[in-house]
Structure formats: structure tokens, C-alpha cells
Design a protein around this motif. Structure first.
Motif, mmCIF file in Angstrom:
data_model
loop_
_atom_site.group_PDB
_atom_site.id
_atom_site.type_symbol
_atom_site.label_atom_id
_atom_site.label_comp_id
_atom_site.label_asym_id
_atom_site.label_seq_id
_atom_site.Cartn_x
_atom_site.Cartn_y
_atom_site.Cartn_z
ATOM 1 N N ALA A 127 -11.974 15.852 -18.489
ATOM 2 C CA ALA A 127 -12.693 16.108 -17.234
ATOM 3 C C ALA A 127 -12.136 14.925 -16.361
ATOM 4 N N SER A 128 -12.039 13.859 -16.569
ATOM 5 C CA SER A 128 -11.708 12.685 -15.883
ATOM 6 C C SER A 128 -10.562 11.611 -16.447
ATOM 7 N N TYR A 129 -10.025 10.921 -15.216
ATOM 8 C CA TYR A 129 -8.791 10.177 -15.608
ATOM 9 C C TYR A 129 -8.754 8.916 -14.881
ATOM 10 N N MET A 130 -8.238 7.689 -15.503
ATOM 11 C CA MET A 130 -8.121 6.637 -14.604
ATOM 12 C C MET A 130 -6.896 5.843 -15.335
ATOM 13 N N GLY A 131 -5.751 5.548 -14.539
ATOM 14 C CA GLY A 131 -4.566 4.898 -14.703
ATOM 15 C C GLY A 131 -4.108 3.852 -13.809
#
Length: 210
Positions: free
Chosen positions: A115-119
Motif C-alpha cells: 500500500a505504501s512506500y518510502m525510499g
């Protein structure tokens, strides 16, 4: 198990986790400790750190923790993935929700049902991309400044270790090259210490001095 939301993160405790979990580690074990602690600190389903190869636009995992297990040998081309923006824009990218709909052609995102991502990119001192650090979750990841600051601290630690490994590899390569040059030299070359004791000689010197 129900995991607490990002706004309930204890930043001080998470920072202690970073220091305690990585202080004595280097190389592969450092990266494994880092991503496992990162996933725990941000309460995400997974976390990974990669090395980037610009010629082929590929990412290769240095450590990949997903769903309480390690994924070995993971590689991918960044095009058409959430990681592409991180690499190309060289900044923190946060996708708080609807990841599976936004990247409906990414097999990894679809397989996990993310559902979600941070990079965030890992940069060398000249600003070139060495790799990236990322987290992924099965639930929305709302904007939370404390979580982003914590994530950036983890990324800084990962970048510093990756830079150290690159420098170490370059020094080792130069030493090997020098060793080959000395070894193949026709002239006799002898190394002595401060007491004038011979510490090393090349084949030509061995032949001359028997």
C-alpha cells in the motif's frame, strides 16, 4: 499482530536501536542489522538497502528484510518501479497509499500487495547515487515528520557504510594492481623495515639474491 501507527513512534528509542544494532557491525552484517532495525522502528512490513549500477540501471540488494524473513539474491531494473523516482530525482520519495494501483505493472509491488512506500538515495560525496534505502508496508503510511527524520538518519548511516566499502574496495584494487606491477618488474625490488630487515621482495630480487 497489530502494529502501532507512525505517529506513535518513540524516536529516542529508535535512535538507540540504530546505535545498539549497528555499532559493532560492518559490511553485510551492518546492512542486515540496519534494515531489520529500520523495519522494526517504523513498524513496516519490509525494508531493504541496495547498491546501484547506473550502466544497467539495476539495483542489487545488500540486505532485504520482508515479512519477517530475508530475501536473498534480489535484483531489479528500476524502470517502472517506486525506486525509479528515488534514483532519478535523488531525493526522499514518500508514497503514502495506493501503491499497488499506482504501480500496477510492478510484479514485486503486486505480489506483496503493498500500500505504501518510502525510499531515499544513498549518495557519494560528489552527489552520485550509490544505492538506496527503502521501506514498504501493507497499510497506508501517512506523512509523519518524525518518521521521515528517523528514516533519513538510517539512510545517512547506510550511505556512510556504503561509501566506506567503496573506498576500501578501491584501495584493495590499487594494492593488487601495484602488487602485479612489482611482481612482474624486471628490476629487483626489495622492501625493508626500520631495522633494515627485508619484509618483501619481488621475483626479480629473489633471483638476484638467491
Amino acid at each position: 499482530m497489530d502494529r502501532p501507527p507512525l505517529q506513535d513512534i518513540d524516536v529516542d528509542a529508535a535512535l538507540r536501536t540504530i546505535l545498539e544494532g549497528t555499532a559493532t557491525e560492518t559490511g553485510e552484517q551492518f546492512f542486515k542489522a540496519l534494515v531489520k532495525k529500520l523495519a522494526a522502528a517504523l513498524n513496516t512490513h519490509g525494508a531493504w538497502v541496495t547498491e546501484y549500477f547506473p550502466e544497467s540501471r539495476r539495483l542489487k540488494a545488500l540486505a532485504f528484510w520482508m515479512g519477517e524473513q530475508w530475501l536473498e539474491g534480489w535484483e531489479m531494473v528500476v524502470d517502472g518501479t517506486p525506486c525509479e523516482r528515488v534514483i532519478d530525482e535523488r531525493c526522499l520519495i514518500h508514497i503514502p497509499d495506493n501503491l499497488v494501483e499506482i504501480y500496477d505493472n510492478d510484479p514485486d509491488v503486486q505480489a506483496v500487495g503493498a500500500a505504501s512506500y518510502m525510499g531515499m538515495p544513498l549518495l557519494d560525496l560528489n552527489g552520485a547515487v550509490l544505492g538506496h534505502l527503502a521501506v514498504l508496508d501493507l497499510r497506508p503510511m501517512p506523512h509523519e515528520p518524525r518518521a521521515q527524520v528517523l528514516f533519513q538518519i538510517f539512510a545517512a548511516r547506510a550511505a556512510a557504510e556504503l561509501r566506506r566499502l567503496r573506498v576500501e574496495a578501491q584501495v584493495r584494487e590499487r594494492e593488487q594492481k601495484l602488487g602485479r606491477l612489482v611482481g612482474s618488474a624486471m628490476d629487483a625490488i626489495i622492501e625493508v623495515d626500520q631495522h633494515l630487515q627485508v619484509t618483501q621482495m619481488n621475483p626479480a630480487a629473489e633471483k638476484v639474491f638467491g
